[in-house]
Motif scaffolding. Structure first.
Motif, PDB file in Angstrom:
ATOM      1  N   THR A  77     -56.716  40.872  11.250  1.00 38.60           N
ATOM      2  CA  THR A  77     -55.399  39.540  10.676  1.00 38.60           C
ATOM      3  C   THR A  77     -56.066  38.733  11.554  1.00 38.60           C
ATOM      4  O   THR A  77     -56.703  37.110  11.273  1.00 38.60           O
ATOM      5  CB  THR A  77     -53.797  39.793  11.064  1.00 38.60           C
ATOM      6  N   ILE A  96     -54.718  32.192   2.199  1.00 37.14           N
ATOM      7  CA  ILE A  96     -55.072  33.592   3.111  1.00 37.14           C
ATOM      8  C   ILE A  96     -53.782  34.570   2.379  1.00 37.14           C
ATOM      9  O   ILE A  96     -53.172  33.981   1.278  1.00 37.14           O
ATOM     10  CB  ILE A  96     -54.312  33.815   4.425  1.00 37.14           C
ATOM     11  N   THR A  98     -52.107  37.517   2.120  1.00 36.65           N
ATOM     12  CA  THR A  98     -51.780  39.228   2.857  1.00 36.65           C
ATOM     13  C   THR A  98     -51.232  40.222   2.207  1.00 36.65           C
ATOM     14  O   THR A  98     -50.230  40.130   1.385  1.00 36.65           O
ATOM     15  CB  THR A  98     -50.889  38.591   4.025  1.00 36.65           C
ATOM     16  N   ARG A  99     -51.499  41.776   2.563  1.00 39.20           N
ATOM     17  CA  ARG A  99     -51.021  42.601   2.144  1.00 39.20           C
ATOM     18  C   ARG A  99     -49.888  42.857   3.114  1.00 39.20           C
ATOM     19  O   ARG A  99     -49.481  42.594   3.874  1.00 39.20           O
ATOM     20  CB  ARG A  99     -51.882  43.780   1.765  1.00 39.20           C
ATOM     21  N   GLU A 106     -48.445  40.276  11.914  1.00 38.95           N
ATOM     22  CA  GLU A 106     -49.247  39.492  11.354  1.00 38.95           C
ATOM     23  C   GLU A 106     -48.834  38.308  10.572  1.00 38.95           C
ATOM     24  O   GLU A 106     -49.679  37.308  10.936  1.00 38.95           O
ATOM     25  CB  GLU A 106     -49.584  40.902   9.820  1.00 38.95           C
ATOM     26  N   ALA A 107     -48.452  38.594   9.179  1.00 37.79           N
ATOM     27  CA  ALA A 107     -48.000  37.412   8.163  1.00 37.79           C
ATOM     28  C   ALA A 107     -47.550  35.709   9.217  1.00 37.79           C
ATOM     29  O   ALA A 107     -47.860  34.733   9.022  1.00 37.79           O
ATOM     30  CB  ALA A 107     -47.079  37.677   7.398  1.00 37.79           C
ATOM     31  N   LEU A 110     -49.520  35.209  11.552  1.00 38.31           N
ATOM     32  CA  LEU A 110     -50.483  33.360  10.385  1.00 38.31           C
ATOM     33  C   LEU A 110     -50.539  32.468  10.781  1.00 38.31           C
ATOM     34  O   LEU A 110     -50.485  30.988  10.466  1.00 38.31           O
ATOM     35  CB  LEU A 110     -51.084  34.416   9.648  1.00 38.31           C
ATOM     36  N   ASP A 135     -56.690  39.342   3.632  1.00 39.57           N
ATOM     37  CA  ASP A 135     -56.009  40.215   4.719  1.00 39.57           C
ATOM     38  C   ASP A 135     -55.829  42.104   3.993  1.00 39.57           C
ATOM     39  O   ASP A 135     -54.841  41.864   3.644  1.00 39.57           O
ATOM     40  CB  ASP A 135     -54.955  39.645   5.307  1.00 39.57           C
ATOM     41  N   ASP A 136     -56.519  42.579   4.610  1.00 39.06           N
ATOM     42  CA  ASP A 136     -56.155  44.055   4.518  1.00 39.06           C
ATOM     43  C   ASP A 136     -56.840  43.936   3.366  1.00 39.06           C
ATOM     44  O   ASP A 136     -55.326  44.698   2.238  1.00 39.06           O
ATOM     45  CB  ASP A 136     -54.874  44.282   4.576  1.00 39.06           C
TER      46      ASP A 136
END
Length: 351
Positions: A77, A96, A98-99, A106-107, A110, A135-136
């Protein structure tokens, strides 16, 4: 459940079984069996994409994947944030994706770091998106990517080299060959010999693979009751925090400021025990200690820190930095990003 999770984590990162407890040793056969099932499912899943039975999707803009081979903190991240800010500063609007768990820490990090940046998106909008950062994304095979960045934690590497759940690997080690770039995170915490050994190990996988070194630098505090209010760190304090990372410490800076810095804070910890320790420190030094936690620990459960009132609680924020390593510098990394995506970006803006 928490004890079981910790036991499995210790097994995954311990290569010498003599250091394991009887409980952990009894779990190994079960974990090995589960890992075999995981390996079978993983191979089947990959084969379905390899032979075209599952379709890979191509987005109309270039995709940069930031991923890893293992679970845990590998700097994915922070790297996604680093790339997003660079692209935005270059006039390219990044999106971005995100998973993982929706609304995870993490989200949240960010969102907070990129708040107010007009060219960085967390969802599609009317503004033209110039690039997507996944991300990931290394195990997200359904989406084609133009650049595969693989993050590796220098502190833990690949643990016992087994697949999950017996080990930390999401894929076999040879999956590194799919990477276009490898980034060794927390490189500043390793010895020169360790860096050389890891560098050699990675070069054996792919001799032409660019390897960059990164670290996390503390940059500011924010009050847990008001994350918008930032307190910039002064250089001597940064140096001290760098030397104390990843430890639970109580360090007295002067007769007016005592920091309780915690690198890992579980919501289930005994709050009263911590409050008792803070009162002892206050009685000893005659001043209220200030509690310092990492930003990630704050994001796990912001409400829990209200229980530490009336003690002040500050969250320490850090940012990813690239450490110069031979020709692999920050400028070199940025040139690599732009160079690999140049044609795609030009095509995007022509259309």
């Amino acid at each position: 459940m928490e004890k079981l999770r910790k036991a499995v984590s210790e097994i995954a990162y311990t290569q010498n079984h003599a250091k394991l407890t009887h409980l952990q040793l009894s779990l190994i056969p079960v974990l090995h069996f589960a890992s075999s099932l995981y390996k079978l499912a993983h191979s089947l899943h990959r084969s379905l994409y390899h032979y075209g039975l599952f379709r890979k999707h191509r987005l109309p803009v270039p995709v940069i994947s930031v991923g890893n081979l293992t679970w845990g903190g590998n700097g994915k991240t922070p790297m996604a944030e680093f790339i997003a800010l660079f692209l935005a500063d270059s006039g390219i609007s990044p999106l971005i994706l995100t998973r993982g768990y929706a609304g995870g820490d993490e989200a949240k990090m960010l969102h907070m770091h990129l708040l107010g940046r007009p060219k960085v998106g967390g969802h599609f909008s009317s503004e033209k998106i110039g690039a997507v950062i996944l991300d990931d994304g290394m195990q997200h095979w359904s989406l084609q990517r133009d650049l595969e960045i693989v993050m590796v934690s220098g502190l833990t590497l690949w643990g016992n080299c087994h697949l999950i759940p017996c080990g930390p690997l999401r894929e076999p080690f040879n999956a590194l060959r799919r990477g276009d770039v490898v980034v060794l995170h927390h490189a500043d915490l390793l010895s020169e010999q360790d860096l050389k050994d890891i560098d050699l190990m990675l070069q054996q996988v792919n001799k032409s693979l660019p390897i960059f070194f990164t670290k996390m630098d503390p940059c500011y505090f924010f009050d847990v009751g008001n994350f918008i209010h930032r307190r910039i760190l002064w250089a001597p304090l940064i140096s001290l925090l760098l030397s104390l990372r990843y430890h639970l410490i109580f360090r007295f800076f002067d007769m007016r400021f005592l920091s309780c810095a915690m690198s890992f804070f579980e919501p289930n910890d005994d709050i009263e025990m911590i409050r008792r320790r803070l009162r002892e420190l206050e009685d000893t030094f005659g001043h209220k200690p200030v509690v310092i936690v990492t930003e990630k620990d704050y994001d796990r459960d912001p409400e829990i820190f209200k229980h530490l009132d009336p003690y002040e609680v500050l969250a320490l924020c850090s940012e990813l930095k690239i450490i110069p390593h031979r020709e692999c510098t920050e400028d070199g990394f940025k040139k690599l990003l732009k160079g690999d995506l140049k044609d795609e970006l030009q095509g995007t803006y022509r259309n």
